[in-house]
Structures are given as structure tokens and as C-alpha cells.
Design an enzyme around this catalytic site. Sequence first.
Site, short mmCIF file in Angstrom:
data_model
loop_
_atom_site.label_atom_id
_atom_site.label_comp_id
_atom_site.label_asym_id
_atom_site.label_seq_id
_atom_site.Cartn_x
_atom_site.Cartn_y
_atom_site.Cartn_z
N LYS A 230 -32.90 -49.79 70.51
CA LYS A 230 -31.85 -50.21 71.45
C LYS A 230 -31.03 -49.01 71.87
O LYS A 230 -30.94 -47.99 71.16
CB LYS A 230 -30.94 -51.27 70.84
N GLY B 177 -30.64 -42.23 64.36
CA GLY B 177 -30.58 -41.73 65.74
C GLY B 177 -29.68 -42.54 66.65
O GLY B 177 -29.61 -42.28 67.85
N ALA C 59 -34.47 -52.46 63.43
CA ALA C 59 -35.73 -52.84 64.08
C ALA C 59 -36.79 -53.13 63.01
O ALA C 59 -37.51 -54.13 63.10
CB ALA C 59 -36.20 -51.72 65.01
N ASP D 226 -27.15 -55.25 63.56
CA ASP D 226 -28.01 -55.03 64.73
C ASP D 226 -29.35 -55.78 64.63
O ASP D 226 -30.12 -55.81 65.59
CB ASP D 226 -28.35 -53.53 64.90
P1 ATP Z 1 -27.54 -47.84 64.00
O1 ATP Z 1 -27.81 -47.41 65.38
O2 ATP Z 1 -27.96 -49.26 63.70
O3 ATP Z 1 -26.20 -47.52 63.49
P2 ATP Z 1 -29.28 -45.71 63.27
O4 ATP Z 1 -30.34 -46.00 64.25
O5 ATP Z 1 -28.33 -44.61 63.59
O6 ATP Z 1 -28.50 -47.04 63.01
P3 ATP Z 1 -31.20 -45.97 61.20
O7 ATP Z 1 -32.40 -45.30 61.74
O8 ATP Z 1 -31.17 -47.44 61.21
O9 ATP Z 1 -29.89 -45.40 61.89
O10 ATP Z 1 -31.00 -45.41 59.73
C1 ATP Z 1 -29.80 -45.47 59.02
C2 ATP Z 1 -30.10 -45.13 57.56
O11 ATP Z 1 -30.76 -46.25 57.00
C3 ATP Z 1 -31.06 -43.95 57.41
O12 ATP Z 1 -30.34 -42.79 57.07
C4 ATP Z 1 -32.02 -44.35 56.33
O13 ATP Z 1 -31.78 -43.64 55.14
C5 ATP Z 1 -31.75 -45.83 56.06
N1 ATP Z 1 -32.96 -46.67 56.26
C6 ATP Z 1 -33.38 -47.62 55.46
N2 ATP Z 1 -34.50 -48.21 55.90
C7 ATP Z 1 -34.81 -47.61 57.03
C8 ATP Z 1 -35.86 -47.80 57.96
N3 ATP Z 1 -36.82 -48.71 57.80
N4 ATP Z 1 -35.86 -47.01 59.04
C9 ATP Z 1 -34.88 -46.09 59.22
N5 ATP Z 1 -33.89 -45.88 58.36
C10 ATP Z 1 -33.83 -46.63 57.27
#
Ligand code: ATP
Length: 351
Positions: A52, A143, A150, A182
Site C-alpha cells: 500500500k 519500507g 500484507a 494495516d
Molecule cells: P507499516 O507501513 O505497516 O508501518 P512497514 O511496511 O514500514 O510497516 P514492515 O515491512 O511491515 O514495515 O516491517 C516492520 C517490521 O516487522 C520489520 O522490521 C520486521 O522485522 C517485522 N516483520 C515481521 N514479519 C514480517 C514480514 N512477514 N514481513 C516484513 N516484516 C516483518
Amino acid sequence: MPPEVRKGALGGRGRKKVRGGSAYRSGMSPEFPWNDLTPLGPNRVKVRVPAKINLTLNVGQRADDGYHPLLTVFQAVGLYDEITAMPVLGGVISVLVRGAQAHLVPTDGTDLGAQAARLLRSRYGLPSYGASIEIDKQIPVAGGMAGGSADAAGTLVACSELWGLELSPNELQLLAAELGSDVPFSLNGGTVIAHGRGTDMVPLMCRGTYYWALAFAETGLSTPAVFQRFDELNGAAAPKRPADVPHELLAALIAGDAKTLGKMLSNDLEPAALDLCPALADTLAYGRSYPGVLGGLVSGSGPTCAFLVENPRALADLVGELRVLPRVRAAVGVTAPARGAHLISAHSSAA
Ligand code: ATP
């Protein structure tokens, strides 16, 4: 488990299918451990789930419960993680992550895919059911694109199919909301307005196709750290409630007016993300001034930068340029809105 939950979900559609339906050998009960002859349902399920971006992200002051009230417009974009689930005997749930950033996902069973599978299994009283889950990870980790959410949403869909639960969209949404703010959106996809912690959503009418260039940074940003910096930068000056979503933005989506939408993009977390990751300013400035770009912003808590582009040709050109910028790990061009978590295949060896 609250009895009413179990009764509601399994007393009807789910339980019937598991006990005597087409997915499992007639006469088997879900309480019985599986053996090699038990599952007659799919033995390989594949689900695709999108990332997203936030077209606008309005943030209010941190409340007493520690959360910031949010008002946001989510749009699912055509960048996907793929979840493959296979049945495993003896109640084992394992997760293997593949992809350039696989090493950043925890391997101690706390990853969001494993959490989703365990929640589903315990809520439906199926302790002996197991799954081997593989996540082909294309969404950047940390990111700002809800990659973990997801994977949680995709795993819910994959395992409910694998285990023959036949859950309704509403049952899946309730489980998703328990897993994180989310996650319901990752299930739903499309373009929605969300408030509170992001779990209360209303789908928005959205015409047309939007072209987005996404620039991934070399390192991630922690969402709590970005909110912390938001507090430090704004203090008591942050509004108690998040600002309203401008009518112009909603009207632009209804009309399919990418030009106006590009002007309305906004993110209250952007200054905090830039403060923690100053190199993003160069990426943003470059993208925003590129020919054919209608607007750009940091996605969610960052550090991914997203640029709305007027047509596929300008998109391809910009992505090529973003790829060679310093501090950009990778760049891709995608279209939006994208569908939420959905099944792409379910194979059975018995078929
Ligand atoms: P958001 O945009 O929802 O705030 P994000 O996209 O910035 O989140 P994510 O990629 O969801 O961040 O990852 C956040 C943390 O969650 C990561 O640092 C990771 O250690 C942990 N994590 C646990 N499971 C997963 C997964 N399946 N994929 C990615 N990160 C994961």
C-alpha cells in the site's frame, strides 16, 4: 477461545467443510491428527497480496493510550508478496522467506505470516493442523508499504483455503483486525479511507488507473521511531485530531483526475522520515521535478518514495533514472488500485 466465536464460525460453513466436505476425507474430525491420507483438499495454495501507499496521511497528537489518531487514504499498488502454503503433519507451522530482503524478516516464529497462521488455527480449534508457508517477498521490509501486514493477510487467506475453513470476508476481516492495523486493508485492497488505528475503513470510489514509480531506500525505517520523531518535531503543536481529508482529493479519485490527485498528496510523517533519513530529500526532489511527474511523497512512515506519473512511458523513463540514483536500492513502476489478498492457485495431488 470465546465459545460464541467458535460456534459462529465453525458451527456453520467452516466446520461442515472440514468434517465431511470435499476438502477432507469423510469421517475425519479436525481434532484428529493428520496422517498422510488425511487431506484431500489442495496441497499447494498460492495467494498474492499487494503493498500500500498512503495518498494522504493525517496524524493527530499521541493519545493517552500511546497511539496516534490517524486519518488516511490507502491505495493498494501492484507490488506483491506471494504466499505459498502446503499442509504439514503434526501441527507444525513453518515460514520460509525468499527475496533480496528475506534476511530482515525474523526467523524465530514471530514473523507476521506465522502469527496469522497460528491465530487462525487456534481460533478455529485445529491444533493438529500445520502448514509450510513460503513468502516470496517483493514488498520492501520496513519500507512504509505495510509489507508485514500484507504477509499476515495473505497467510490468512492461504491457510483458510488450505485448511478448508471457507471463511466469509467478514470473518477474515475480524481476524485481520486482531493481527494489526494495516492488515484489514491488505485483505481489502483498492482505495479506502481509514481512521482510528486504520482498522475502520470505508471503500472509496476511484476511477481510472494510476501509474506509480516507487523508489526503495537502502535501509528501512522503524515505524515507532518515525512516530517518536513526529512527537519530538511537533510537540503540543500537533492537532489533537488529524486534519480532514480534502474534498478535492476525494473528488479527484471519483473523477479519475490524476493531475489534481498529484497536487493533493500529503503525509504528516514526511518531515519526521526526512529528519531520520536526510538522503530522502534528494530522491524526492529529483522525482518531483522529473517530466511527467504529477506529485510525489514518502509512503507512510517511509522510507519508500512514491511518485504519481501521468502515463506509462514517463513511468518507465523515471523508474530507469531512479534506479541509478545514489541511496536508491531499487525502483519499480506499478499501477493502482490493486486487488487485496487473493488466491491465484490451489492444486491438489488428488485432482
Ligand atoms: P507499516 O507501513 O505497516 O508501518 P512497514 O511496511 O514500514 O510497516 P514492515 O515491512 O511491515 O514495515 O516491517 C516492520 C517490521 O516487522 C520489520 O522490521 C520486521 O522485522 C517485522 N516483520 C515481521 N514479519 C514480517 C514480514 N512477514 N514481513 C516484513 N516484516 C516483518
